[in-house]
Design a protein around this motif. Sequence first.
Motif, PDB file in Angstrom:
ATOM      1  N   ILE A  73       0.844  -1.200   0.000  1.00 16.21           N
ATOM      2  CA  ILE A  73       0.000   0.000   0.000  1.00 16.21           C
ATOM      3  C   ILE A  73       0.880   1.252   0.000  1.00 16.21           C
ATOM      4  O   ILE A  73       0.499   2.284  -0.565  1.00 16.21           O
ATOM      5  N   PHE A  76       1.679   1.813  -3.644  1.00 18.71           N
ATOM      6  CA  PHE A  76       0.470   2.324  -4.309  1.00 18.71           C
ATOM      7  C   PHE A  76       0.267   3.806  -3.969  1.00 18.71           C
ATOM      8  O   PHE A  76       0.007   4.638  -4.845  1.00 18.71           O
ATOM      9  N   TYR A  94      -6.391   2.987  -7.569  1.00 17.17           N
ATOM     10  CA  TYR A  94      -7.193   2.832  -6.353  1.00 17.17           C
ATOM     11  C   TYR A  94      -8.132   1.631  -6.485  1.00 17.17           C
ATOM     12  O   TYR A  94      -8.328   0.880  -5.514  1.00 17.17           O
ATOM     13  N   VAL A  97      -6.278  -1.392  -5.639  1.00 17.16           N
ATOM     14  CA  VAL A  97      -6.112  -1.540  -4.185  1.00 17.16           C
ATOM     15  C   VAL A  97      -7.354  -2.190  -3.579  1.00 17.16           C
ATOM     16  O   VAL A  97      -7.259  -3.116  -2.757  1.00 17.16           O
ATOM     17  N   LEU A 103      -4.644  -5.804   0.685  1.00 20.65           N
ATOM     18  CA  LEU A 103      -4.369  -4.373   0.829  1.00 20.65           C
ATOM     19  C   LEU A 103      -5.579  -3.644   1.400  1.00 20.65           C
ATOM     20  O   LEU A 103      -6.720  -4.036   1.173  1.00 20.65           O
ATOM     21  N   PRO A 105      -6.784   0.600   1.949  1.00 19.48           N
ATOM     22  CA  PRO A 105      -6.416   2.020   1.864  1.00 19.48           C
ATOM     23  C   PRO A 105      -6.193   2.593   3.257  1.00 19.48           C
ATOM     24  O   PRO A 105      -6.842   2.163   4.224  1.00 19.48           O
ATOM     25  N   THR A 109      -3.653   7.328   1.475  1.00 16.64           N
ATOM     26  CA  THR A 109      -4.227   7.020   0.158  1.00 16.64           C
ATOM     27  C   THR A 109      -5.152   8.138  -0.314  1.00 16.64           C
ATOM     28  O   THR A 109      -5.086   8.579  -1.470  1.00 16.64           O
TER      29      THR A 109
END
Length: 589
Positions: A73, A76, A94, A97, A103, A105, A109
């Motif tokens: 994460i 990301f 997103y 994710v 994963l 957020p 994020t």
Amino acid sequence: MKKPQSPIFSHPTVLLLQNQQHSFKSMKQIHANMITTGLILHTYPLSKILILSSSLSTPYSLTLFNQIQTPSIFLFNTFISSITNNAHLAFSLYSRVLAEKSLKPNNFTYPSLFKACGSRPNWFRHGRALHAHVFKFIEPHCDGFVQVSLINFYSVSGKLGIARYLFDEMSEPDLAAWNSILAAYCNGSCSDENAGLSIETLFLFNQMQMSNVRPNEKTLVAIIGACADLGALCNGIWAHAYVLMTNLRMNHFVATALIDMYSKCGCLDLAYQLFDQVTHKDALCYNAMIQAFALHGQGHCAIGLFQRMRDEGVEPDNVTFVAVICACAHVGLISEGSEIFNSMKEVYGIEPKLEHYGCLVDLLGRAGKLGEALELVRSMPMEPNAVVWRSLLGACRVHGNLEIGELALEHLVELEPETSGYYVLLSNMYANISRWDDVRRVRKAMKNTGVNKFPGTSFMEIDGALHEFVMGDKTHPCSDMIYRKLEEMNCKLQMHGHKPSTKEVLFDIEDEEKEGALSYHSERLAIAFALVATESRFPIRIIKNLRVCQDCHASTKLISKIYGRDIIVRDGNRFHHFRNGACSCLDYW
């Protein structure tokens, strides 16, 4: 005992990544080196090459990211934060994710995603849906980092009320939160319609001081901007002094805001003095000073500064050309303004935009070249907007061209049917030639479409306190004193031969009542108050949201002579410096 730093952080290649001044070729060489040395398997250097590659080539960075077998994460978040200018790609990441069960957020994020939404027109619904995800995935959902990003998102989306609600929900807002809400109010304000937002900015700043959160440069830029909108010179000077006393950095943003503030408060000399003190002037700084000269009708000074800017090797940008052509328009420098417009593409390779064509239309229209102005509007490579047609209508009003004025109004009503100013301008044009049936028709059209005339307001700052006046207002605590002074002013104006110009006043009242209506215009009330509330050695400074009418302009010139007072008025177009019976605009406004 201090924990030893990982050798990864001090690796020569990683240190090289800290410098983002790389070409696409050198970035690829670093990437290749990371693969051969195994650095590509470590999260920290991988995040750095993602940030660098996304700034140089989004497709390359995406290919690099897709080669990572199990991105965390953190990676990301890093990649999303580096591509906020590409909202579609950010939301695509997103979605990945959300699809990955391993994963979740986190509070790092969402700020980037809200920033991506805010940078795209018509993406409000996506940001609002994202807000619901915050409640689902973030515990607690009132995380300060996320809350600040939400305030920013709603404010840039024009939802200031929601932004304020979110801010008020924060129990102890930090500096970032205060700066966000202050910037939201400051950016949402404009002197002709939303002075209340600027007042609220100053009110919020007072609350911030009471909460013992120390402001920084970003805070002061918002406060100085609010002072500029309101013409609140005392508050602006306090902000300037605060910067100096607390050793805050006088960076380009603060210096530019102060130049703009002094200019909009009527202190052109102070603005230029500060401009001269800036050691390394960039385009932002030059633009602010050129705009200041334009606002005060100093066209030749604006052109001179534009030349100095070029001589010192500072590249002009789009804003520069808007400012300098606007300066030419205010004083009728037709050939100079046209030459500068033509140089945009020929000399600087800058394609003129809609706002540049609008300035040129204004330049021609103010000078009475209405046929040329209309031809330019029709031949523009893009569709003219309301600003362009408004400039043309204003010029038609000054020069009494009803035919083109009616055409301009026709387009304006299509583009902005709820704006009252256009109807009022055309109504005044008909009134000037006593076409009362047409005046009645325009007023009826306003009523039928639900358009109400926006009231004229004038602001004045005395000893740090702001005073607001509207036409015929009697709510001021010193109202009795103001109206007694008004009677005295009217008597003295008559003694000096002033004959009120009543043509622009509503047609359905008697002449005597029309003269009375003119006497109660907001700037007239402000002048009367200033004459009794301030010492004669101080200039009278007034900020008005609408264009000064012909009668108020003529009477203010005479008042400056009768009472021996300098009167500085900023209307919706420009500054008027009245002194000893004359105005700096030379009746060209």
